[in-house]
Design an enzyme around this catalytic site. Structure first.
Site, PDB file in Angstrom:
ATOM      1  N   ASP A 167      38.585  31.401  47.323  1.00  0.00           N
ATOM      2  CA  ASP A 167      37.255  30.852  47.610  1.00  0.00           C
ATOM      3  C   ASP A 167      36.536  29.946  46.908  1.00  0.00           C
ATOM      4  OD1 ASP A 167      37.113  32.811  45.934  1.00  0.00           O
ATOM      5  OD2 ASP A 167      36.059  34.426  46.820  1.00  0.00           O
ATOM      6  N   ASN A 175      30.492  46.149  46.725  1.00  0.00           N
ATOM      7  CA  ASN A 175      30.083  46.490  48.048  1.00  0.00           C
ATOM      8  C   ASN A 175      31.474  46.470  48.852  1.00  0.00           C
ATOM      9  OD1 ASN A 175      30.712  43.792  48.242  1.00  0.00           O
ATOM     10  ND2 ASN A 175      28.574  43.208  48.911  1.00  0.00           N
ATOM     11  N   HIS A 224      33.401  43.970  49.080  1.00  0.00           N
ATOM     12  CA  HIS A 224      33.846  42.646  49.848  1.00  0.00           C
ATOM     13  C   HIS A 224      35.149  42.307  49.176  1.00  0.00           C
ATOM     14  CE1 HIS A 224      31.463  40.306  46.209  1.00  0.00           C
ATOM     15  NE2 HIS A 224      32.737  40.009  46.206  1.00  0.00           N
ATOM     16  N   GLU A 241      31.747  39.283  52.706  1.00  0.00           N
ATOM     17  CA  GLU A 241      30.680  40.273  52.405  1.00  0.00           C
ATOM     18  C   GLU A 241      30.738  41.270  53.808  1.00  0.00           C
ATOM     19  OE1 GLU A 241      29.292  40.505  49.686  1.00  0.00           O
ATOM     20  OE2 GLU A 241      28.254  38.716  49.178  1.00  0.00           O
TER      21      GLU A 241
HETATM   22  C1  GLP Z   1      33.621  37.544  43.386  1.00  0.00           C
HETATM   23  C2  GLP Z   1      34.870  37.031  44.160  1.00  0.00           C
HETATM   24  C3  GLP Z   1      35.954  38.038  44.379  1.00  0.00           C
HETATM   25  C4  GLP Z   1      36.039  39.143  43.162  1.00  0.00           C
HETATM   26  C5  GLP Z   1      34.848  39.842  43.011  1.00  0.00           C
HETATM   27  C6  GLP Z   1      34.995  40.704  42.106  1.00  0.00           C
HETATM   28  O1  GLP Z   1      32.633  37.644  44.430  1.00  0.00           O
HETATM   29  N1  GLP Z   1      34.604  36.207  45.154  1.00  0.00           N
HETATM   30  O2  GLP Z   1      37.382  37.530  44.908  1.00  0.00           O
HETATM   31  O3  GLP Z   1      37.034  40.080  43.608  1.00  0.00           O
HETATM   32  O4  GLP Z   1      33.969  38.712  42.602  1.00  0.00           O
HETATM   33  O5  GLP Z   1      34.599  40.213  40.644  1.00  0.00           O
HETATM   34  P1  GLP Z   1      35.031  40.874  39.313  1.00  0.00           P
HETATM   35  O6  GLP Z   1      36.709  40.908  39.227  1.00  0.00           O
HETATM   36  O7  GLP Z   1      34.513  40.102  38.255  1.00  0.00           O
HETATM   37  O8  GLP Z   1      34.520  42.289  39.651  1.00  0.00           O
END
Ligand code: GLP
Length: 250
Positions: A74, A143, A145, A150
């Site tokens: 993304d 959440n 995702h 989402e």
């Molecule tokens: C973002 C990314 C996800 C990632 C998530 C969790 O929203 N788009 O790909 O898994 O954050 O991030 P973290 O590893 O910092 O908790």
């Protein structure tokens, strides 16, 4: 205990460093098995140590990125690739600048594209032309995702423009000067795109991810908790530390 009837494999390790080494092993194995493998990559705090491990191993010449192709999950809409918080910049800083990868083989959606829909279609085509993703790395949001899919994202969704939830914007604000600076939209691979990867490795660490992991593994398969849709994939490994596993470790 994993009571659901699905093939997700759960690996519980002592701490975040152990998860990073385990996942780095899986990636090195994939690169050894097929030197021109196609890797799906994730951003966020969770994989940073894994990328550090991979950079170190590449320096020691125990894993070779020279023919590897990568696709990131993304990118924020409206951030230049050089913006400190763009996911392209994240990948450069944490992995690409430290390994012998050919940058032409690295793909991150273009968040500055004039025609976002065209960019999404182009991204899907590039993945297809590369022969699909062999090994996809995922993190997980609080959440549930995955990438920026989402809650409510359909199981058959493809790469597309999405609006981020207030929760995700607030969580990701820690990387920006203020919450107002966090982009409200992103381009993300869809659930359907991710499900086509031949193998998926999802990693999570810390108590804050415990509920999301529990719902993913033992909850109903529902778009309300996007990661639970991975229960339908035949080759998913979830790598967590004890804090994220909670009761599942018992
Ligand atoms: C973002 C990314 C996800 C990632 C998530 C969790 O929203 N788009 O790909 O898994 O954050 O991030 P973290 O590893 O910092 O908790």
């Amino acid at each position: 205990m994993n009571q659901s009837n699905h093939p997700i494999k759960l690996v519980v390790l002592e701490d975040p460093l152990a998860t990073a080494k385990y996942v780095a092993d899986l990636f090195c194995d994939a690169m050894t098995e097929n030197t021109s493998c196609v890797l799906g990559l994730a951003t966020g705090g969770t994989p940073v140590e894994t990328y550090r491990e991979l950079s170190e191993r590449n320096r020691k010449e125990t894993c070779d990125f020279s023919s590897v192709i990568t696709f990131n999950l993304d990118e924020y809409i409206g951030l230049e690739p050089r913006h400190p918080q763009s996911f392209r910049r994240f990948m450069q800083d944490h992995l690409f600048d430290h390994v012998n990868i050919n940058l032409i083989n690295t793909h991150v959606p273009d968040g500055m594209a004039d025609d976002v829909n065209e960019e999404c279609a182009r991204y899907e085509n590039r993945i297809r032309d590369a022969g699909g993703i062999d090994l996809q790395l995922l993190g997980i949001g609080h959440n549930g995702h995955i990438a920026f899919n989402e809650p409510g994202s359909p199981a058959d969704s493809r790469t597309r423009k999405v609006a981020l939830t207030d929760e995700t914007i607030e969580k990701n604000a820690r990387f920006f000067d203020s919450v107002a600076d966090v982009p409200r939209e992103a381009i993300t691979m869809g659930i359907g795109t991710i499900m086509e990867a031949k193998r998926i490795v999802l990693m999570a660490t810390g108590e804050g991810k415990r509920e999301a992991i529990r719902k993913m593994i033992n909850g109903p398969r529902t778009p309300d908790s996007p990661a639970s849709l991975l229960q339908d994939h035949a080759n998913v490994t979830v790598v967590v530390d004890r804090a994220a596993a909670g009761e599942l470790a018992k």
